[in-house]
Design an enzyme around this catalytic site. Structure first.
Site, short mmCIF file in Angstrom:
data_model
loop_
_atom_site.label_atom_id
_atom_site.label_comp_id
_atom_site.label_asym_id
_atom_site.label_seq_id
_atom_site.Cartn_x
_atom_site.Cartn_y
_atom_site.Cartn_z
N HIS A 29 0.75 -1.22 -0.06
CA HIS A 29 -0.04 0.06 0.05
C HIS A 29 0.99 1.26 -0.01
CE1 HIS A 29 -3.35 -2.49 1.27
NE2 HIS A 29 -2.47 -2.98 2.41
N TYR A 45 -9.63 3.67 10.90
CA TYR A 45 -8.28 4.14 11.29
C TYR A 45 -7.71 5.04 10.52
CZ TYR A 45 -6.19 1.23 7.44
OH TYR A 45 -5.92 0.65 6.42
N ARG A 120 -11.27 -3.46 -5.74
CA ARG A 120 -11.14 -4.18 -4.31
C ARG A 120 -12.66 -4.09 -3.55
NH1 ARG A 120 -7.71 -3.27 1.19
NH2 ARG A 120 -7.17 -5.65 1.53
N ARG A 126 -14.84 -4.39 10.64
CA ARG A 126 -14.04 -3.23 11.37
C ARG A 126 -13.40 -2.25 10.34
NH1 ARG A 126 -8.58 -4.68 10.57
NH2 ARG A 126 -8.48 -6.94 10.16
N TYR A 153 -11.74 -8.90 0.12
CA TYR A 153 -11.06 -9.34 1.65
C TYR A 153 -12.15 -9.61 2.70
CZ TYR A 153 -7.80 -8.36 5.36
OH TYR A 153 -7.13 -8.56 6.66
N HIS A 177 -5.26 -12.70 1.50
CA HIS A 177 -4.60 -13.30 2.78
C HIS A 177 -5.54 -14.65 2.93
CE1 HIS A 177 -3.36 -9.21 2.66
NE2 HIS A 177 -4.32 -8.59 3.59
N ASP A 245 2.48 -6.98 2.19
CA ASP A 245 1.61 -5.79 2.93
C ASP A 245 2.08 -4.62 3.68
OD1 ASP A 245 -1.22 -5.40 3.79
OD2 ASP A 245 -0.67 -6.27 5.76
N ASN A 250 -2.84 -0.69 10.18
CA ASN A 250 -3.90 -1.08 11.19
C ASN A 250 -3.59 -2.33 12.11
OD1 ASN A 250 -6.24 -0.49 12.48
ND2 ASN A 250 -7.46 -1.85 11.08
#
Ligand code: 0GY
Length: 289
Positions: A29, A45, A120, A126, A153, A177, A245, A250
């Site tokens: 990212h 976040y 995405r 969350r 995701y 993941h 990643d 976060n």
């Protein structure tokens, strides 16, 4: 908003494992910097700034040639930081954007010209607010014309509910993941077996064997995640991707050393042939083909 996330590793180790020439980090990212590319008002976040120059320096340090930069939820549907990084990287990066259903064909064409090859959809409560499935379906329909795929995701318990949506999408589906298995349950648990069955039945599903630092219960060097990664790499050698990643948005607990993450690769992709598929052939086919 509490800053309970960790800053990325200031001095990652130099990996002992040398990735094959042309290797692609297919999940990373860029964040901000926030004063240039503001974070989304609806974010869950606020990350630390982690700009393109730091990403490119890490890519070189880890021995990778190319990056796939994935839009994270903290930037919402504002893909300007992503596009800026893609333009700076030239042919050495591709991107995965996040878009709303109002996106126009001209805007998609601009993203495509910058190097975007996927959108995405984030299903973690969350991280993202709920988007109706018919909206997601319409977005997927729009990007099909550009030959893009959809990156999804989600967490393992939610696969059963989401699978009908995924199966109906007109694009390839790339799972972040490994669908976030509960590694405490083991590879043989019905949850991970359902994921394997889905990949076996649907040849358009790919998986990133990434993020042991989020999934591990044991901590570094994340050996408890290896059986999951290895199972997918050996079973589906032509439909797996790997990514570091960075900057580990976060992340709670303990920050990952990116060099340690690279050194995990030969544990689950033990032969040069598997490493080449995972790190070069597969990402090149999906993102540069
Ligand atoms: C990841 C994982 C996370 C964050 C995001 O878009 C995001 O904010 O994906 C996470 O918190 O698990 O892939 O970067």
């Amino acid at each position: 908003m509490d800053a309970d996330w960790l800053v990325f590793h200031p001095n990652p180790s130099t990996p002992r494992f040398a990735p094959p020439p042309g290797a692609v980090d297919a999940h990373c990212h860029v964040f901000g910097p926030g004063d240039v590319f503001p974070y989304a008002p609806e974010r869950k976040y606020t990350p630390c700034d982690a700009g393109k120059d730091q990403l490119f320096a890490l890519r070189d340090h880890l021995g990778f040639a190319r990056s796939v930069i994935v839009q994270a939820t903290c930037h919402g549907t504002d893909n300007r930081a992503l596009v800026d990084a893609l333009r700076a990287a030239g042919d050495r990066a591709r991107g995965v954007a996040t878009v709303g259903e109002a996106i126009t064909e001209a805007e998609l064409a601009d993203l495509h010209a910058a190097g975007v090859r996927g959108v995405r959809f984030n299903f973690l409560k969350r991280l993202a607010d709920f988007t109706p499935h018919d909206v997601l379906r319409r977005i997927a329909d729009k990007v099909t014309a550009f030959g893009w795929h959809v990156v999804v995701y989600f967490e393992a318990p939610d696969l059963a509910e989401l699978q009908p949506l995924f199966t109906a999408l007109p694009t390839p589906v790339v799972v972040d993941h490994m669908g976030r298995p509960d590694v405490g349950l083991g590879v043989g648990h019905p949850q991970f077996q359902a994921f394997i069955r889905w990949m076996a039945e649907d040849q358009t599903v790919w998986s990133k064997v990434s993020c042991p630092e989020r999934l591990s219960l044991a901590g570094p060097p994340y050996d408890d995640v290896v059986p999951f990664q290895r199972t997918l790499v050996e079973r589906f050698p032509d439909r797996v991707l790997w990514g570091a990643d960075w900057p580990h948005p976060n992340l709670k607990g303990q920050m990952a050393d990116d060099g340690v993450l690279v050194d995990q690769i030969p544990k689950f992709a033990p032969t040069p042939a598997l490493q080449r598929k995972l790190l070069v052939d597969n990402p090149m086919r999906l993102y540069w083909g």
